[in-house]
Structures are given as structure tokens and as C-alpha cells.
Design an enzyme around this catalytic site. Structure first.
Site, PDB file in Angstrom:
ATOM      1  N   ASP A  81      37.540  35.244  37.591  1.00  0.00           N
ATOM      2  CA  ASP A  81      37.386  34.032  36.841  1.00  0.00           C
ATOM      3  C   ASP A  81      36.333  33.025  36.532  1.00  0.00           C
ATOM      4  O   ASP A  81      35.454  33.567  36.857  1.00  0.00           O
ATOM      5  CB  ASP A  81      38.051  33.485  38.331  1.00  0.00           C
ATOM      6  CG  ASP A  81      39.369  33.766  39.506  1.00  0.00           C
ATOM      7  OD1 ASP A  81      40.215  35.188  38.441  1.00  0.00           O
ATOM      8  OD2 ASP A  81      39.043  33.547  40.179  1.00  0.00           O
ATOM      9  N   HIS A 227      33.982  36.983  38.965  1.00  0.00           N
ATOM     10  CA  HIS A 227      34.025  36.100  38.642  1.00  0.00           C
ATOM     11  C   HIS A 227      32.813  36.240  37.511  1.00  0.00           C
ATOM     12  O   HIS A 227      31.744  36.624  37.369  1.00  0.00           O
ATOM     13  CB  HIS A 227      33.010  34.840  39.263  1.00  0.00           C
ATOM     14  CG  HIS A 227      34.011  34.549  39.962  1.00  0.00           C
ATOM     15  ND1 HIS A 227      34.341  35.445  41.205  1.00  0.00           N
ATOM     16  CD2 HIS A 227      34.832  33.476  40.140  1.00  0.00           C
ATOM     17  CE1 HIS A 227      34.926  34.567  42.477  1.00  0.00           C
ATOM     18  NE2 HIS A 227      35.454  33.174  41.282  1.00  0.00           N
TER      19      HIS A 227
HETATM   20 ZN   LIG Z   1      37.663  29.502  40.527  1.00  0.00          ZN
END
Ligand SMILES: [Zn+2]
Length: 268
Positions: A81, A227
Site C-alpha cells: 500500500d 507498505h
Molecule cells: Zn494506506
């Protein structure tokens, strides 16, 4: 009102019924209003709590694991992400290529617009880009229907224009939302996808701890969250995702699992 055909979640139906009963009791039964008010306050607390619980299914459909057909194919989904991030994402792509595995990137559309070539490279190398809002606003869980529609449909258009592929999956910033989100996603043809486990790699600096969280009970059907954007840095200043991916990809291979994109894993 919900658009036609939107399956109202049972808790929202129950909530509407509770409001009606509470109002009736408060009006008709002497002395009942404190109880009626208490019931309504409790009801709102439960709905707010569900919105702050990313894996909750109370507010509408929410994918937290891949479906049985995908499990039978021994698939898992890596979701990455908050990118694309020029200093991190190309190295993530190299690690995935070296392991022969695929991932889904929940990208922030404004970052995709800032780095369109990198976004197109993600797709060209066999991965999927999905909708993680236009701006990744920190007040996302407080938006109303119009705010959700604007933020999410703008991202749909930007991502489609730049990558040539229209997203089918959506993830809320930090997984936080409210009851207005589900009808908007339904209207835009998007599935809310959360995760099975996350490593908290935007704030955890120790890759071993992130790896332990993600790899605990690793099994077919898992959806894991990492992430490339907003990544925490290790003691050496390295983005945590780059330290975690090599051992995680090795675990996936050892377990004879295959990491696929979400559109692939969610296909019937
Ligand atoms: Zn996010």
C-alpha cells in the site's frame, strides 16, 4: 438512501429498526425515554466501533481472505500500500521478479499521477494496481456519501487513464470507514478488500517483528499487508518492506504457496 440493489447489511437494518422502536417507546411509554436513548447511543457506538475495525464485516462486504477456489489453488495475496514510491517500489518489483511472485499495489492515485511511468511498470511486470483513494486523506473515516464518491471515483478515473486498467478492488486508508462507504463502493463496482494479517510496517522498525506477524500461520488464502509508501525505516535506514520481502517470499516458496494478484485470486 442506498441505491437500488445494494444489499443493506443486517446490522444497518437492525439499527434502523432499533431507532424506530426506541422512538416509539420514548413517545408512548412514560419514563422509557432514558432507556430508549441509551439503546440508540449503544447502537451508534457499535457501528462506530465496526468502522474503526478494518476486518469487520458488520458494515457491508469485506474481503479478508481469498475465496475457496483460490485456497484450493494454494494462492495467497501480497498487498503493498501507499505507493508508488520511486525510492522503494522499483526494488520491490525486482524482489518479486526474482522470486517469480506477483502482488497487488493499492496505490494513492495522486502519487500515480506524479509517477506515471513507475505505475505503468508495475502493471507491465504482471502486478495489479488497485484503488487506495485519490489523496489518502486522514479524515477518510469521517467523510459522507458525497465525499466518498468524489475521492474514490476520482481515483478510479486517474488510475484507469494512467494504467489502462480499471480497478475492481478498494482499500480504505488504514482500513477505517463508516456506513456510507459500502453503498458507494457497490455503485462503483468495487470490492472492499482488507487483509488477513498486517505487519504494521509503517511504524515497526524491526523487520523480524514484521515478518513474524505476517508469517504466523501462513496458509493458502491469506491476504498480507505491507507498505512501499510511508514505510518505516530499519536501524540501517532501509525501508522495512525491503528487509521483510526476501525472507517472506522464501517462506511462501517453502510452503509451496503462490502469490497472485487480487483480480486473479478473487476470480471464480
Ligand atoms: Zn494506506
Amino acid at each position: 438512501m442506498a441505491p437500488a440493489g445494494w444489499p443493506l447489511p443486517p446490522i444497518m437494518l437492525a439499527s434502523a429498526g432499533l431507532h424506530a422502536v426506541a422512538l416509539g417507546a420514548a413517545v408512548l411509554v412514560p419514563g422509557a425515554w432514558p432507556w430508549a436513548l441509551g439503546a440508540v447511543v449503544l447502537n451508534h457506538a457499535v457501528i462506530t466501533g465496526a468502522g474503526l475495525t478494518p476486518r469487520s464485516h458488520l458494515l457491508g462486504p469485506n474481503v479478508t481472505r481469498l475465496p475457496p477456489a483460490s485456497v484450493a489453488r494454494r494462492e495467497i495475496a501480497l498487498t503493498i500500500d501507499d505507493g508508488p514510491e520511486p525510492a522503494v517500489t522499483p526494488r520491490v518489483l525486482d524482489l518479486l521478479d526474482a522470486a517469480g511472485q506477483r502482488a497487488t499495489f493499492f496505490c494513492i492515485a495522486e502519487k500515480v499521477a506524479a509517477h506515471p511511468a513507475l505505475a505503468r511498470e508495475i502493471v507491465a511486470r504482471g502486478h495489479s494496481i488497485q484503488n487506495h483513494t485519490a489523496k489518502h486523506r486522514h479524515n477518510f473515516s469521517f467523510l459522507g456519501p458525497r465525499g466518498y464518491a468524489a475521492e474514490i471515483s476520482r481515483a478510479q478515473d486517474m488510475l484507469t487513464d494512467i494504467t489502462g486498467q480499471r480497478p475492481t478492488c478498494f482499500r480504505a486508508p488504514a482500513g477505517l470507514r463508516n456506513p456510507f462507504l459500502a453503498p458507494v463502493l457497490h455503485r462503483l463496482g468495487l470490492s472492499l478488500v482488507s487483509w488477513t494479517r498486517r505487519g504494521f510496517d509503517t511504524r515497526e522498525r524491526d523487520p523480524a517483528k514484521v515478518l513474524a506477524r505476517l508469517g504466523q500461520g501462513l496458509a493458502a488464502g491469506d491476504i498480507l499487508l505491507l507498505h512501499d509508501g510511508n514505510a518505516a525505516r530499519t536501524a540501517n535506514g532501509e525501508p522495512v518492506v525491503l528487509a521483510v520481502l526476501p525472507p517472506l517470499l522464501a517462506q511462501i516458496q517453502t510452503a509451496q504457496l503462490r502469490a497472485v494478484t487480487l483480480p486473479e485470486g478473487l476470480a471464480a
